[in-house]
Structure formats: structure tokens, C-alpha cells
Design a protein around this motif. Structure first.
Motif, PDB file in Angstrom:
ATOM      1  N   GLY A 154       0.833  -1.213   0.000  1.00  0.00           N
ATOM      2  CA  GLY A 154       0.000   0.000   0.000  1.00  0.00           C
ATOM      3  C   GLY A 154       0.857   1.248   0.000  1.00  0.00           C
ATOM      4  N   GLU A 155       1.894   1.245   0.818  1.00  0.00           N
ATOM      5  CA  GLU A 155       2.747   2.439   0.891  1.00  0.00           C
ATOM      6  C   GLU A 155       3.574   2.607  -0.388  1.00  0.00           C
ATOM      7  OE1 GLU A 155       4.729   2.424   4.632  1.00  0.00           O
ATOM      8  OE2 GLU A 155       2.828   2.434   5.717  1.00  0.00           O
ATOM      9  N   TRP A 156       3.930   1.483  -0.988  1.00  0.00           N
ATOM     10  CA  TRP A 156       4.650   1.549  -2.272  1.00  0.00           C
ATOM     11  C   TRP A 156       3.752   2.215  -3.319  1.00  0.00           C
ATOM     12  CZ3 TRP A 156       4.121  -0.051  -7.301  1.00  0.00           C
ATOM     13  CH2 TRP A 156       5.267  -0.045  -8.078  1.00  0.00           C
ATOM     14  N   LEU A 157       2.482   1.855  -3.305  1.00  0.00           N
ATOM     15  CA  LEU A 157       1.541   2.473  -4.253  1.00  0.00           C
ATOM     16  C   LEU A 157       1.445   3.979  -4.005  1.00  0.00           C
ATOM     17  CD1 LEU A 157      -1.352  -0.175  -4.294  1.00  0.00           C
ATOM     18  CD2 LEU A 157       0.238   0.332  -6.143  1.00  0.00           C
ATOM     19  N   ARG A 158       1.381   4.350  -2.729  1.00  0.00           N
ATOM     20  CA  ARG A 158       1.302   5.782  -2.401  1.00  0.00           C
ATOM     21  C   ARG A 158       2.521   6.537  -2.927  1.00  0.00           C
ATOM     22  NH1 ARG A 158       2.498   6.257   3.240  1.00  0.00           N
ATOM     23  NH2 ARG A 158       4.575   6.845   2.536  1.00  0.00           N
ATOM     24  N   GLU A 159       3.657   5.899  -2.831  1.00  0.00           N
ATOM     25  CA  GLU A 159       4.889   6.580  -3.235  1.00  0.00           C
ATOM     26  C   GLU A 159       5.098   6.571  -4.759  1.00  0.00           C
ATOM     27  OE1 GLU A 159       7.525   4.311  -0.909  1.00  0.00           O
ATOM     28  OE2 GLU A 159       6.856   5.249   0.958  1.00  0.00           O
ATOM     29  N   HIS A 160       4.304   5.806  -5.467  1.00  0.00           N
ATOM     30  CA  HIS A 160       4.511   5.710  -6.927  1.00  0.00           C
ATOM     31  C   HIS A 160       3.273   6.159  -7.705  1.00  0.00           C
ATOM     32  CE1 HIS A 160       7.731   3.178  -5.337  1.00  0.00           C
ATOM     33  NE2 HIS A 160       8.378   3.462  -6.452  1.00  0.00           N
ATOM     34  N   GLN A 161       2.632   7.202  -7.197  1.00  0.00           N
ATOM     35  CA  GLN A 161       1.422   7.699  -7.861  1.00  0.00           C
ATOM     36  C   GLN A 161       1.719   8.224  -9.264  1.00  0.00           C
ATOM     37  OE1 GLN A 161      -1.959   7.721  -6.833  1.00  0.00           O
ATOM     38  NE2 GLN A 161      -1.127   6.185  -5.444  1.00  0.00           N
ATOM     39  N   GLN A 162       2.900   8.794  -9.430  1.00  0.00           N
ATOM     40  CA  GLN A 162       3.256   9.314 -10.760  1.00  0.00           C
ATOM     41  C   GLN A 162       3.318   8.167 -11.775  1.00  0.00           C
ATOM     42  OE1 GLN A 162       3.508  12.586 -10.955  1.00  0.00           O
ATOM     43  NE2 GLN A 162       3.726  12.491 -13.182  1.00  0.00           N
ATOM     44  N   ALA A 163       3.942   7.080 -11.367  1.00  0.00           N
ATOM     45  CA  ALA A 163       4.055   5.922 -12.268  1.00  0.00           C
ATOM     46  C   ALA A 163       2.663   5.343 -12.548  1.00  0.00           C
ATOM     47  CB  ALA A 163       4.954   4.863 -11.638  1.00  0.00           C
ATOM     48  N   ILE A 164       1.805   5.332 -11.527  1.00  0.00           N
ATOM     49  CA  ILE A 164       0.440   4.808 -11.723  1.00  0.00           C
ATOM     50  C   ILE A 164      -0.301   5.674 -12.741  1.00  0.00           C
ATOM     51  CG2 ILE A 164      -1.801   4.487 -10.589  1.00  0.00           C
ATOM     52  CD1 ILE A 164      -0.196   3.689  -8.059  1.00  0.00           C
ATOM     53  N   ARG A 165      -0.103   6.982 -12.644  1.00  0.00           N
ATOM     54  CA  ARG A 165      -0.781   7.874 -13.608  1.00  0.00           C
ATOM     55  C   ARG A 165      -0.292   7.609 -15.030  1.00  0.00           C
ATOM     56  NH1 ARG A 165      -2.407  11.639  -9.844  1.00  0.00           N
ATOM     57  NH2 ARG A 165      -0.384  12.520  -9.368  1.00  0.00           N
ATOM     58  N   ARG A 166       1.010   7.379 -15.171  1.00  0.00           N
ATOM     59  CA  ARG A 166       1.537   7.075 -16.521  1.00  0.00           C
ATOM     60  C   ARG A 166       0.929   5.778 -17.043  1.00  0.00           C
ATOM     61  NH1 ARG A 166       6.952   7.952 -14.559  1.00  0.00           N
ATOM     62  NH2 ARG A 166       7.293  10.168 -14.501  1.00  0.00           N
ATOM     63  N   LEU A 167       0.838   4.796 -16.159  1.00  0.00           N
ATOM     64  CA  LEU A 167       0.239   3.513 -16.541  1.00  0.00           C
ATOM     65  C   LEU A 167      -1.214   3.728 -16.992  1.00  0.00           C
ATOM     66  CD1 LEU A 167       0.401   0.351 -16.526  1.00  0.00           C
ATOM     67  CD2 LEU A 167      -0.428   0.454 -14.178  1.00  0.00           C
ATOM     68  N   GLN A 168      -1.935   4.573 -16.244  1.00  0.00           N
ATOM     69  CA  GLN A 168      -3.337   4.823 -16.597  1.00  0.00           C
ATOM     70  C   GLN A 168      -3.452   5.474 -17.973  1.00  0.00           C
ATOM     71  OE1 GLN A 168      -4.357   7.124 -13.120  1.00  0.00           O
ATOM     72  NE2 GLN A 168      -5.318   5.376 -12.099  1.00  0.00           N
ATOM     73  N   TRP A 169      -2.533   6.382 -18.299  1.00  0.00           N
ATOM     74  CA  TRP A 169      -2.598   7.018 -19.621  1.00  0.00           C
ATOM     75  C   TRP A 169      -2.285   6.011 -20.725  1.00  0.00           C
ATOM     76  CZ3 TRP A 169      -5.474  10.877 -20.398  1.00  0.00           C
ATOM     77  CH2 TRP A 169      -5.638  11.849 -19.423  1.00  0.00           C
ATOM     78  N   ALA A 170      -1.374   5.078 -20.427  1.00  0.00           N
ATOM     79  CA  ALA A 170      -1.090   4.021 -21.411  1.00  0.00           C
ATOM     80  C   ALA A 170      -2.348   3.182 -21.647  1.00  0.00           C
ATOM     81  CB  ALA A 170       0.061   3.141 -20.918  1.00  0.00           C
ATOM     82  N   VAL A 171      -3.081   2.868 -20.554  1.00  0.00           N
ATOM     83  CA  VAL A 171      -4.322   2.103 -20.699  1.00  0.00           C
ATOM     84  C   VAL A 171      -5.354   2.916 -21.490  1.00  0.00           C
ATOM     85  CG1 VAL A 171      -6.196   0.913 -19.476  1.00  0.00           C
ATOM     86  CG2 VAL A 171      -3.890   0.843 -18.552  1.00  0.00           C
TER      87      VAL A 171
END
Ligand code: SF4
Length: 463
Positions: A15-32
Motif C-alpha cells: 500500500g505504501e509503495w503504491l502511495r509513493e509511486h502515484q506518478q508511475a500509476i498515472r503514466r500507466l493509466q494514460w497508457a491504458v
């Protein structure tokens, strides 16, 4: 400031890893988002496949397989395994709604949007309209249904909230179903109330703001139903942590405290009734017989115009090149069949649930709604089977035998039914009912489970 709620637990660290990598998650979402738009738009612009086409060589079949053969059934399954992680980490519609909301007008959400009946209404309308236009078979209706939903999500985002997912929270046609299934997930973000209070007691201590896009009241959150599992609140005030839990806990210990009649309607009339009707109408011989009888009557009375396909494809399926057309008679009868299945199944299941609630003592609606929650496994399992039937059909068309499918379906239905009964047993114990009352109540729930199961048995093994 430490933001570590449970630093020693590997799950909490995720969970904390996800919190710290929100930027990467956003990039992943744009790829999707890009992949999603391509899959929606390109197939609608190219010719339909011929008999020699394959999933791997034709973009229309490829998109059809990805959307309806993989995406939908397995996103549904993921809700039961990892909660609404799909919504928070991958969903293109949610990402677009949130992005639009960052630059939009930021208006308040009007009361009518918060109406609790939207998840059922949107699910029912989308399901029926999808059948009217054959959304699983053709790319143009898929563009209208999925693309229309995405445009509506962006429009809502442009008008309401600030960096929020108002669409996902109140209006998304599948958010109700996702919210129900995620109650069974073995993962959730747990809020430690004592730690939360303790955090505020130290003078001068300030926690950084958390943007919970789906508007979950984090402090009072007790379940995984509304949470999109984005991880942004992990470690907040040293009180929030991703944790493993019993898959029964939310249904047994949380769902009863806050009865939700619209969720009962969605489970009983929507998933067990309406969805089953939508998957089985073409297979039911009674439907064919009724259609022939009505057609004869129409011919006798000179009303043959109702038997001619006369409406455009975006109202009723109309593809002369594919010899696939629906007349007003076809469409009307199909809608009537789906609604009748919803009504008959829903009323029969409700009656069994009423008996189950009464068996626990004095009848109380909260017990009725609580017992309805126990049907989530069988309701969700049935819809998964219905959706995955297209996966099986498409793979068989490619030459795969898939002989094990019948056994797998039987095991899944039996497992889901057993899970529902086990939940009802735990709920009855939660109310402190005596053993005879508990047995009587679970027996009545078993009747409700049987009613829901019969629809799928008929579709897969009888018709
Ligand atoms: S409560 Fe909100 S911020 Fe926290 S994980 Fe769930 S969706 Fe994200």
C-alpha cells in the motif's frame, strides 16, 4: 513525520509503495487510456471480419476478444481477489474522469446525482441497451456504449468536483456491481480509529492532505466497497494500512450495520435476474415459441410491419450484410423477456430471503438486507459465467476444444453457492440465533441460491 501504519507487514508495504509511486500509476493509466481508445475506435472504422478471420489477425475480433472475452469477465473476477484495484490503478474511464475534474469547473455535486438507485438503474439500462444493439458482437455499438459512458464520465468530471471521480462514485453503470464484489476481497485498507485519534492529540502535528478521488470518507471507512485501492491514503495519520482480512468479514460484520436496499435490488433483481435474462434469452426455447406464436397472430391481423427490421443499428441490431437484424417484435419481446426474468427471479429470491429473515425471529428489514448480501458470491459467480461464455465461444471458434469448461462451470457454481450458504450461516450466528432457527434460515437462503442457480443451469446444461 512517519506515515508508516504497519511498517513490518509486507502487505502494508505494498500500500505504501503504491502511495509513493502515484506518478508511475498515472503514466500507466494514460497508457491504458491510449490502448482503450484504439481498441474502441479502430474496429469501428474497418470492415467486419469474414469466415477466415482470426482473433490474432483481425482487429475487430481482437478487440472483441479483449473487451468482452478478457477485460470484462476478469475485471469482475479481480474485484473478488484484490478489491477495486482495477478502478484505482488501471481504469481508463476513472483516470479520464479524474483528470477532467482537475481542470473543470469544480462545482458541487447536485443531490440528484447522489441518488442511491443510479447503480442499479444504470446497470439495468446498459445491460438491456447492450442486448438491443448486440454490443458483444459489433464494434460500432461497443463504441457507442463504452465510448458514450467515457464521454459522460469526462463531462461530469469537467463540471463537478476538484480532482475527484464523481462519475465513478455515483453514476458508473458497473460501480454498483464492483462495490458488491469487492466486499468479498481478502484485501482492504483498514483504518485504526485509536491511532487516528492519537495522531491528532499531539500539538502541532499536521498530516498532509490526501486526495481520495472516489470521495470515500476515509476516517469512517470500514469496508472495501467504495475504496478504489489507489494507495494514496496508505499510512495516513499512522492509521491507514493495506491489510489481509477474511473474505467473509465485510459481509458478516459490516454490511448489516448499514442496510442498503438498493444493493439488495441490484443483487436480487439485477445480477440474479436481469443479467441472467440478458444472457439466456436467445437460448430459451420458450422465447422462440412465444415469438412464433406472436408472429402468427400479427400476420393474421395484418400487422407485419412489426416484424420488419426498420430501425437503425444504434436502436436495434440491423446488419443486413451479416444477416443479423432485429424487428420491433424481436426487440420488444427480448426486453419483455429480460424484465420478466428479473421480476420472477427477484420476487422468488426476495420471498426466500423474507422467510430466512423471519426464521431468525421477529421480521426486520435490516436482517432481510443483510441476508441478501450473502447472495453476492452466487450472483457474481453467475454473471462471471455469463460473461466468460463469450470467451469460451470465441476460443472454440478458433479451434480450441476446451472440454474442461463444463466441469469448471459446475465447480464454480457449486463453490459460489457453498460460499453464499456459509456466509448466511455466519450472519445467522452474528444475530445470535438458536441452532434450529439458524438451520431454518440457512435452508431458506438455500432456496434463494437455488433460484439464482437454476437460471444458469438451464442456460449451460438444459437448453
Ligand atoms: S480510501 Fe480513497 S485514498 Fe484511500 S485507498 Fe481507497 S480510494 Fe485511495
Amino acid at each position: 513525520m512517519s506515515r508508516s501504519a504497519s511498517p513490518n507487514l509486507p502487505v502494508a508495504r505494498i500500500g505504501e509503495w503504491l502511495r509513493e509511486h502515484q506518478q508511475a500509476i498515472r503514466r500507466l493509466q494514460w497508457a491504458v487510456v491510449v490502448f482503450y481508445v484504439l481498441l474502441l475506435v479502430v474496429p469501428a472504422l474497418v470492415p467486419m471480419p469474414d469466415r477466415q478471420s482470426h482473433i490474432w489477425s483481425n482487429v475487430v475480433l481482437f478487440a472483441q476478444f479483449i473487451f468482452w472475452g478478457i477485460w470484462w469477465p476478469f475485471v469482475l473476477l479481480s474485484m473478488v481477489l484484490v478489491g477495486r484495484s482495477w478502478c484505482g490503478l488501471f481504469c481508463p474511464e476513472g483516470a479520464l474522469a479524474e483528470a477532467a475534474s482537475r481542470f473543470g469547473l469544480g462545482r458541487a455535486t447536485p443531490g440528484w446525482i447522489k441518488w442511491k438507485g443510479w447503480p442499479f438503474t444504470a446497470f439495468a439500462c446498459t445491460t438491456i441497451y447492450g442486448q438491443m444493439v448486440s454490443v458483444y458482437q459489433y464494434p460500432a455499438p461497443a463504441l457507442v456504449v463504452l465510448g458514450g459512458s467515457t464521454l459522460a464520465a469526462i463531462a461530469v468530471g469537467l463540471r463537478m468536483g476538484r480532482g475527484k471521480r464523481v462519475w465513478c462514485r455515483y453514476l458508473c453503470p458497473v460501480s454498483g456491481v464492483f462495490g458488491l464484489l469487492s466486499k468479498l476481497a481478502p484485501l482492504h485498507y483498514r483504518v485504526d480509529q485509536a491511532a487516528w485519534r492519537g495522531w491528532g492529540s499531539e500539538a502541532g502535528r499536521r498530516a498532509p492532505a490526501v486526495n481520495c478521488a472516489p470521495l470515500v470518507p476515509i476516517r469512517t471507512m470500514r469496508g472495501a466497497s467504495a475504496c478504489h485501492m489507489c494507495g494514496r491514503c496508505a499510512g495516513f495519520k499512522g492509521a491507514v494500512a493495506l491489510e489481509v482480512r477474511s473474505p467473509s468479514r465485510e459481509i458478516v460484520e459490516v454490511a448489516g450495520a448499514d442496510p442498503r436496499p438498493w444493493e439488495t435490488v441490484l443483487i436480487v433483481f439485477g445480477l440474479m435476474g436481469l443479467a441472467a435474462g440478458a444472457f439466456q434469452w436467445t437460448a430459451n426455447p420458450l422465447y422462440v415459441m412465444a415469438k412464433l406464436a406472436i408472429a402468427e397472430w400479427l400476420i393474421d391481423h395484418g400487422a407485419t410491419m412489426l416484424m420488419e427490421p426498420r430501425w437503425p443499428w444504434w436502436i436495434l441490431t440491423n446488419y443486413p450484410d451479416q444477416s443479423d437484424m432485429m424487428s420491433p417484435l424481436d426487440g420488444g419481446l427480448m426486453i419483455a423477456y429480460i424484465l420478466a426474468t428479473a421480476l420472477v427471479t427477484g420476487l422468488a429470491v426476495s420471498a426466500a430471503l423474507a422467510v430466512a429473515a423471519r426464521s431468525l425471529g421477529r421480521f426486520e428489514t435490516r436482517k432481510f438486507h443483510h441476508l441478501a448480501q450473502c447472495l453476492i458470491p452466487i450472483a457474481g459467480g453467475g454473471v462471471f459465467l455469463g460473461l466468460s461464455a463469450l470467451t469460451v465461444t470465441m476460443l472454440r471458434a478458433e479451434g480450441l476444444a476446451l472440454d474442461f469448461v463444463g466441469v469448471m462451470r459446475a465447480c464454480l457454481l457449486a463453490g459460489a453457492a457453498a460460499w453464499s450458504l456459509w456466509l448466511s450461516w455466519l450472519v445467522c450466528r452474528h444475530y445470535g440465533a438458536s441452532l434450529p432457527r439458524r438451520i431454518a434460515s440457512v435452508a431458506a437462503v438455500a432456496c434463494a441460491v437455488m433460484v439464482g442457480t437454476v437460471n444458469w443451469i438451464a442456460l449451460f446444461w438444459i437448453w
